[in-house]
Scaffold this motif. Structure first.
Motif, mmCIF file in Angstrom:
data_model
loop_
_atom_site.group_PDB
_atom_site.id
_atom_site.type_symbol
_atom_site.label_atom_id
_atom_site.label_comp_id
_atom_site.label_asym_id
_atom_site.label_seq_id
_atom_site.Cartn_x
_atom_site.Cartn_y
_atom_site.Cartn_z
ATOM 1 N N ASP A 42 0.810 -1.136 -0.121
ATOM 2 C CA ASP A 42 -0.114 -0.026 -0.013
ATOM 3 C C ASP A 42 1.049 1.242 -0.003
ATOM 4 O O ASP A 42 1.891 1.411 0.775
ATOM 5 N N TRP A 43 0.631 2.227 -1.013
ATOM 6 C CA TRP A 43 1.188 3.284 -1.041
ATOM 7 C C TRP A 43 0.498 4.529 -0.524
ATOM 8 O O TRP A 43 -0.470 4.762 -1.383
ATOM 9 N N GLN A 44 0.786 5.228 0.331
ATOM 10 C CA GLN A 44 0.018 6.168 1.103
ATOM 11 C C GLN A 44 0.305 7.539 0.274
ATOM 12 O O GLN A 44 1.616 7.859 0.150
ATOM 13 N N LYS A 45 -0.414 8.313 -0.161
ATOM 14 C CA LYS A 45 -0.404 9.683 -0.827
ATOM 15 C C LYS A 45 0.387 10.594 0.317
ATOM 16 O O LYS A 45 0.349 10.518 1.202
ATOM 17 N N GLY A 46 1.412 11.190 -0.378
ATOM 18 C CA GLY A 46 2.391 11.812 0.157
ATOM 19 C C GLY A 46 3.713 11.343 0.648
ATOM 20 O O GLY A 46 4.443 11.935 1.493
ATOM 21 N N THR A 47 3.679 10.101 0.669
ATOM 22 C CA THR A 47 5.036 9.329 1.017
ATOM 23 C C THR A 47 5.613 8.482 -0.356
ATOM 24 O O THR A 47 5.291 8.705 -1.231
ATOM 25 N N THR A 48 6.664 8.084 -0.211
ATOM 26 C CA THR A 48 7.550 7.480 -1.068
ATOM 27 C C THR A 48 7.166 6.206 -1.459
ATOM 28 O O THR A 48 7.203 5.476 -2.519
ATOM 29 N N GLY A 49 6.599 5.331 -0.407
ATOM 30 C CA GLY A 49 5.989 3.950 -0.415
ATOM 31 C C GLY A 49 7.271 2.968 -0.691
ATOM 32 O O GLY A 49 6.897 1.995 -1.007
ATOM 33 N N ASN A 50 8.325 3.452 -0.156
ATOM 34 C CA ASN A 50 9.590 2.522 -0.367
ATOM 35 C C ASN A 50 9.623 1.572 0.790
ATOM 36 O O ASN A 50 9.815 0.472 0.388
ATOM 37 N N ASN A 51 8.857 1.731 1.870
ATOM 38 C CA ASN A 51 8.901 0.625 2.902
ATOM 39 C C ASN A 51 7.532 -0.018 2.898
ATOM 40 O O ASN A 51 6.479 0.399 3.105
ATOM 41 N N GLN A 52 7.844 -1.492 2.624
ATOM 42 C CA GLN A 52 6.832 -2.367 2.379
ATOM 43 C C GLN A 52 7.251 -3.504 3.156
ATOM 44 O O GLN A 52 8.254 -4.156 3.642
ATOM 45 N N THR A 53 5.796 -4.341 3.533
ATOM 46 C CA THR A 53 6.176 -5.451 4.269
ATOM 47 C C THR A 53 5.081 -6.764 3.926
ATOM 48 O O THR A 53 4.024 -6.371 3.671
ATOM 49 N N ILE A 54 5.693 -7.653 3.751
ATOM 50 C CA ILE A 54 4.598 -8.906 3.460
ATOM 51 C C ILE A 54 5.046 -9.986 4.478
ATOM 52 O O ILE A 54 5.932 -10.311 4.935
ATOM 53 N N LYS A 55 3.850 -10.634 4.777
ATOM 54 C CA LYS A 55 3.800 -11.743 6.045
ATOM 55 C C LYS A 55 3.453 -12.781 5.694
ATOM 56 O O LYS A 55 2.351 -13.108 4.869
ATOM 57 N N LEU A 56 4.150 -13.927 6.041
ATOM 58 C CA LEU A 56 3.855 -15.375 5.711
ATOM 59 C C LEU A 56 3.692 -15.921 6.934
ATOM 60 O O LEU A 56 4.582 -16.003 8.046
ATOM 61 N N SER A 57 2.601 -17.020 6.736
ATOM 62 C CA SER A 57 2.289 -17.735 7.967
ATOM 63 C C SER A 57 1.824 -19.109 7.493
ATOM 64 O O SER A 57 1.538 -19.239 6.174
ATOM 65 N N THR A 58 1.514 -20.205 8.324
ATOM 66 C CA THR A 58 0.529 -21.316 7.754
ATOM 67 C C THR A 58 -0.669 -21.304 8.577
ATOM 68 O O THR A 58 -0.828 -20.789 9.638
ATOM 69 N N SER A 59 -1.672 -22.016 7.872
ATOM 70 C CA SER A 59 -2.963 -22.047 8.505
ATOM 71 C C SER A 59 -3.006 -23.165 9.489
ATOM 72 O O SER A 59 -2.010 -24.183 9.557
ATOM 73 N N THR A 60 -3.642 -23.021 10.503
ATOM 74 C CA THR A 60 -3.927 -23.975 11.688
ATOM 75 C C THR A 60 -5.213 -24.465 12.004
ATOM 76 O O THR A 60 -6.161 -23.882 11.455
#
Length: 281
Positions: A41-59
């Protein structure tokens, strides 16, 4: 005689209580699957350089395991328009981060995740969004003219199909309230959407009061994602409703290339968004 009858009834009651059987029900348990939470997600007014993806497993549903984070995976996003690759860093807690991502509206990106010798892939386009023009509170915009509500307004571009995701979150809440908004019948107009809480008869905290603060986010999303999230919202909102349709398994856009039947849960999405914080007067 009454004493004997009374004693007999007490003994019979104790016998019935002591004869209760414990019934163990075997609940089917599915194999754990990879869960991919990849919303760039890129918020208006920011560079959008910092991003995070999360991985997990179903339980399993009744499993009390708190940590199902996935580490040791390889995560990469490629801008297929420019062929620039972005390799995400494994933070060893289930999150994969990057600080030099370059979001470009209209460009197409491909996600690649390699985990347990299997490759998962998904492709999406970064969708832009017009800014939020203004925020208004009233007693007339919602369903109940005795309750405060808040509305945001924005302009919808003409001669094109647009799809929006709105997230309303009151200060102190853990999760936002989500709404999808296609412009199918309102194309090219000034659009607005309101947020109103239901009044709780047993509590004074049910509806909005002066001083309450909410954050409102407006995302541009693809038609493919709108189809996905609208079904997810519908299933969540109908939880516990005996007259609702039986929920089905939702399939995201993350495909297992190595073993197609071992599908991943989750979705890869890229959005520009605008956000406002509003305090009720």
């Amino acid at each position: 005689m009454r004493i004997y009858i009374k004693s007999f009834l007490i003994i019979a009651l104790i016998s019935l209580m002591s004869c209760e059987d414990v019934i163990d029900v075997d609940v089917p348990v599915a194999e754990a699957r990879l869960v991919i939470e990849a919303s760039l997600d890129w918020q208006k007014g920011t560079t959008g350089n910092n991003q995070t993806i999360k991985l997990s497993t179903s339980t399993p549903y009744f499993n009390n395991t708190a940590n199902s984070s996935v580490t040791g995976a390889l995560v990469k996003v490629t801008n297929t328009t420019s062929n620039v690759e972005y390799v995400f860093n494994d933070e060893n807690d289930g999150t994969y981060t990057i600080s030099n991502f370059q979001p470009i509206i209209g460009n197409t990106y491909t996600l690649e995740v390699i985990y347990n010798n299997e490759t998962y892939s998904a492709t999406e386009t970064l969708i832009g969004v017009n800014p939020i023009k203004r925020v208004e509170q009233s007693l007339e915009g919602g369903f109940d003219d005795e309750l405060l509500d808040v509305s945001i307004f924005w302009d919808d571009p003409e001669d094109e199909k647009n799809f929006y995701l709105l997230a309303f979150k009151e200060e102190g809440d853990l999760f936002p309230v989500l709404e999808d908004f296609p412009d199918e019948f309102v194309n090219g107009n000034e659009l607005n959407e309101f947020f109103e809480k239901d009044k709780d008869e047993d509590s004074d905290d049910g509806d909005f009061k002066p001083g309450d603060t909410v954050s409102i986010s407006l995302y541009g999303v693809s038609e493919q994602y709108d189809n996905y999230i609208s079904l997810l919202i519908e299933q969540y909102d109908s939880g516990g409703d005996p007259f609702s349709a039986i929920p089905g398994e939702l399939k995201g856009n993350c495909i297992n290339i190595t073993t197609p039947k071992n599908e991943a849960f989750g979705y890869f999405r890229l959005s520009e968004f605008d956000k406002v914080n509003y305090t009720f007067q």
